[in-house]
Design a protein around this motif. Structure first.
Motif, short mmCIF file in Angstrom:
data_model
loop_
_atom_site.label_atom_id
_atom_site.label_comp_id
_atom_site.label_asym_id
_atom_site.label_seq_id
_atom_site.Cartn_x
_atom_site.Cartn_y
_atom_site.Cartn_z
N HIS A 55 0.83 -1.21 0.00
CA HIS A 55 0.00 0.00 0.00
C HIS A 55 0.87 1.26 0.00
O HIS A 55 0.57 2.23 -0.70
CB HIS A 55 -0.92 0.01 1.22
CG HIS A 55 -2.06 -0.95 1.14
ND1 HIS A 55 -2.82 -1.32 2.22
CD2 HIS A 55 -2.58 -1.63 0.08
CE1 HIS A 55 -3.76 -2.16 1.83
NE2 HIS A 55 -3.63 -2.37 0.54
N ALA A 56 1.94 1.24 0.80
CA ALA A 56 2.83 2.39 0.84
C ALA A 56 3.51 2.61 -0.51
O ALA A 56 3.67 3.75 -0.96
CB ALA A 56 3.88 2.20 1.94
N ALA A 57 3.89 1.52 -1.17
CA ALA A 57 4.51 1.63 -2.49
C ALA A 57 3.54 2.24 -3.50
O ALA A 57 3.91 3.11 -4.30
CB ALA A 57 4.98 0.26 -2.96
N VAL A 58 2.28 1.80 -3.45
CA VAL A 58 1.27 2.33 -4.37
C VAL A 58 1.03 3.81 -4.11
O VAL A 58 0.88 4.61 -5.04
CB VAL A 58 -0.04 1.52 -4.26
CG1 VAL A 58 -1.16 2.19 -5.06
CG2 VAL A 58 0.17 0.10 -4.75
N ARG A 59 1.02 4.19 -2.84
CA ARG A 59 0.84 5.61 -2.52
C ARG A 59 1.99 6.47 -3.08
O ARG A 59 1.79 7.63 -3.44
CB ARG A 59 0.72 5.80 -1.00
CG ARG A 59 -0.66 5.48 -0.46
CD ARG A 59 -0.82 5.91 0.99
NE ARG A 59 -0.10 5.06 1.91
CZ ARG A 59 -0.61 4.00 2.53
NH1 ARG A 59 -1.88 3.67 2.33
NH2 ARG A 59 0.12 3.28 3.36
N HIS A 60 3.17 5.89 -3.14
CA HIS A 60 4.32 6.62 -3.68
C HIS A 60 4.29 6.67 -5.20
O HIS A 60 4.64 7.69 -5.81
CB HIS A 60 5.61 5.93 -3.20
CG HIS A 60 6.87 6.60 -3.67
ND1 HIS A 60 7.19 7.90 -3.34
CD2 HIS A 60 7.89 6.14 -4.46
CE1 HIS A 60 8.36 8.22 -3.90
NE2 HIS A 60 8.80 7.17 -4.57
N LEU A 61 3.85 5.59 -5.83
CA LEU A 61 3.95 5.47 -7.28
C LEU A 61 2.74 6.03 -8.03
O LEU A 61 2.88 6.67 -9.09
CB LEU A 61 4.13 3.99 -7.67
CG LEU A 61 5.42 3.31 -7.23
CD1 LEU A 61 5.32 1.79 -7.43
CD2 LEU A 61 6.62 3.86 -8.01
N LEU A 62 1.54 5.77 -7.52
CA LEU A 62 0.34 6.05 -8.30
C LEU A 62 0.13 7.52 -8.64
O LEU A 62 -0.42 7.83 -9.71
CB LEU A 62 -0.89 5.48 -7.58
CG LEU A 62 -2.07 5.06 -8.47
CD1 LEU A 62 -1.63 4.12 -9.58
CD2 LEU A 62 -3.15 4.39 -7.62
N PRO A 63 0.53 8.46 -7.78
CA PRO A 63 0.37 9.88 -8.16
C PRO A 63 1.12 10.24 -9.44
O PRO A 63 0.81 11.28 -10.06
CB PRO A 63 0.94 10.63 -6.95
CG PRO A 63 0.68 9.73 -5.80
CD PRO A 63 0.93 8.34 -6.35
N ASN A 64 2.05 9.39 -9.88
CA ASN A 64 2.77 9.64 -11.13
C ASN A 64 2.08 9.04 -12.34
O ASN A 64 2.58 9.16 -13.46
CB ASN A 64 4.20 9.06 -11.03
CG ASN A 64 5.02 9.75 -9.95
OD1 ASN A 64 4.98 10.96 -9.82
ND2 ASN A 64 5.76 8.97 -9.17
N SER A 65 0.95 8.39 -12.13
CA SER A 65 0.20 7.79 -13.23
C SER A 65 -0.77 8.81 -13.82
O SER A 65 -1.69 9.26 -13.13
CB SER A 65 -0.60 6.57 -12.74
OG SER A 65 -1.59 6.21 -13.68
N PRO A 66 -0.61 9.18 -15.08
CA PRO A 66 -1.55 10.14 -15.70
C PRO A 66 -2.99 9.62 -15.68
O PRO A 66 -3.92 10.38 -15.45
CB PRO A 66 -1.02 10.28 -17.13
CG PRO A 66 0.42 9.89 -17.05
CD PRO A 66 0.49 8.82 -16.01
N GLY A 67 -3.15 8.31 -15.90
CA GLY A 67 -4.50 7.74 -15.91
C GLY A 67 -5.17 7.86 -14.57
O GLY A 67 -6.34 8.24 -14.47
N TRP A 68 -4.42 7.57 -13.50
CA TRP A 68 -5.01 7.68 -12.16
C TRP A 68 -5.26 9.14 -11.81
O TRP A 68 -6.33 9.48 -11.30
CB TRP A 68 -4.07 7.05 -11.12
CG TRP A 68 -4.65 7.15 -9.74
CD1 TRP A 68 -5.59 6.33 -9.20
CD2 TRP A 68 -4.35 8.14 -8.75
NE1 TRP A 68 -5.91 6.75 -7.92
CE2 TRP A 68 -5.16 7.86 -7.62
CE3 TRP A 68 -3.49 9.24 -8.71
CZ2 TRP A 68 -5.11 8.64 -6.46
CZ3 TRP A 68 -3.45 10.02 -7.55
CH2 TRP A 68 -4.25 9.72 -6.45
N SER A 69 -4.31 10.00 -12.08
CA SER A 69 -4.47 11.42 -11.73
C SER A 69 -5.66 12.03 -12.45
O SER A 69 -6.38 12.87 -11.90
CB SER A 69 -3.20 12.20 -12.09
OG SER A 69 -2.09 11.73 -11.34
#
Length: 386
Positions: free
Chosen positions: A175-189
């Motif tokens: 979960h911590a890794a996803v919190r660090h990585l996902l904000p860099n995903s254009p699709g998620w943002s």
């Protein structure tokens, strides 16, 4: 597909209703897991993920020492994170283990198939799954999700030779890794609805309620006989698991009444459709249908079972097709099956078609059980490819 204008109301749930009995009362939508978030971000940024994943594969039992070669900061944190809370009650955990064993068919079906269908109607969860690395391989994602769920339900669970602690701590790191990585995903943002960091404490509570709170509601709806001691034990194993996953004690409901009240505030109002959730649901149902018959010819039965487990509204949001024949058959036969299993009615009152449904349910559960074999919960280094 636009989500309806569903939004969680102002946070009013009182920490006095939690296992801690007190707390700051902060809105959990603005609270994350700060210490492990900083730590895992550092692990990713310094390129330690491959080495850490290799070492974590060696840690498989609750009573096992952590690999000595883990980075010192990570190892020190994990030693603390693996400790049960002071309020954990071994006697209640044993009651839960026996309850999970005796009610395994219902719980596995609800936490596996039902929880899966419900999760894809949780917009934030569907999008976090879809745009993270696991969303590109749903078979692997199902495997990793099932590992924790079935570890909780295992007879050994929190015993020394069980592995709930292992799976929960590893999941907390992921979960911590996803919190660090996902904000860099254009699709998620683009689809996050203004959320800048995923998997808040509120999001974790939502997921938690889609498992034990939902399962208890359905079992009561199905008139499964449950003693107060069993109900308390089943809640307790999930309370401890919530703590081990990093949910703050001030947010963990102390009773089923408090759990229902909190669920009505954080889960029920935010359910809705997303294109990502519809796609994930279709993939998951397709996988389930393949278990019963190669080629997926039993997909109508899978669709109907999914609709029965989560109800028409959620099923429509998930894009699950209507199957009038099987929906009627399941609605008629399943309560009879439950009553027969609980020795409330004799065998002659169970319609023959019920055994077809029963066998299908067992195969779907087996799908979830076997997917976790040979799979490891590991830290991601990237988001969904492409």
């Amino acid at each position: 597909m636009a989500s309806p204008a569903h939004a969680r109301s102002l946070w009013t749930w009182a920490p006095s209703g939690s296992v801690a009995g007190k707390g700051a009362g902060l809105d959990p939508d603005w609270v994350w897991d700060e210490e492990v978030d900083r730590l895992v971000a550092a692990v990713i940024d310094r390129g330690d993920v491959p080495r850490v994943n290799e070492l974590l594969r060696q840690w498989t039992r609750n009573d096992q020492s952590l690999p000595a070669a883990l980075p010192a900061d990570l190892r020190e944190y994990m030693e603390r994170a693996r400790q049960l809370p002071a309020w954990a009650d071994r006697a209640k955990l044993e009651v839960a283990a026996e309850f999970n064993k005796s009610r395994g068919l219902y719980l596995n079906l609800l936490n596996g198939v039902g929880g899966g269908m419900l999760s894809t109607a949780i917009p934030r969860e569907a999008r976090s799954v879809y745009y993270s690395k696991g969303g590109a391989d749903m078979e692997d994602r199902v495997a990793k999700t099932s590992m924790l769920g079935f570890a909780v339900g295992d007879l050994k669970a929190y015993r020394p030779d069980g592995d709930v602690i292992v799976q929960a701590v590893k999941t907390r790191l992921v979960h911590a890794a996803v919190r660090h990585l996902l904000p860099n995903s254009p699709g998620w943002s683009r689809t996050s609805g203004g959320q800048t960091v995923p998997i808040s404490q509120a999001d974790m509570l939502v997921t938690w309620h889609s498992l034990p709170t939902y399962a208890m509601r359905k079992m009561l709806e199905w008139k499964v006989p449950i003693t107060s001691t069993e109900a308390e034990g089943y809640l307790h194993v999930w309370q401890v698991t919530a703590h081990m996953l990093g949910i703050r004690d001030e947010y963990i409901p102390a009773t089923w009444d408090e759990a229902d009240a909190q669920s009505k505030q954080v889960l029920d109002p935010i359910l809705g459709p997303t294109s990502e959730g519809v796609e994930l649901t279709d993939i998951l149902l397709g996988q389930l249908a393949e278990q019963t018959s190669p080629g997926g010819i039993d997909r109508p039965l899978v669709n109907a079972l999914g609709r029965y487990l989560v109800g028409d509204q959620v099923a429509d949001w998930d894009g699950i097709p209507k199957e009038p024949f099987w929906e009627k058959a399941i609605a008629t036969a399943w309560p009879k099956l439950v009553a027969f299993r609980e020795k409330l009615i004799p065998l002659p009152l169970v319609p023959p078609l019920a055994w077809t449904i029963d066998e299908a349910a067992r195969k779907y559960i087996l799908f979830y059980l076997t997917k976790g074999q040979g799979t490891e919960i590991s830290l991601p280094e990237t988001n969904r490819p492409g």
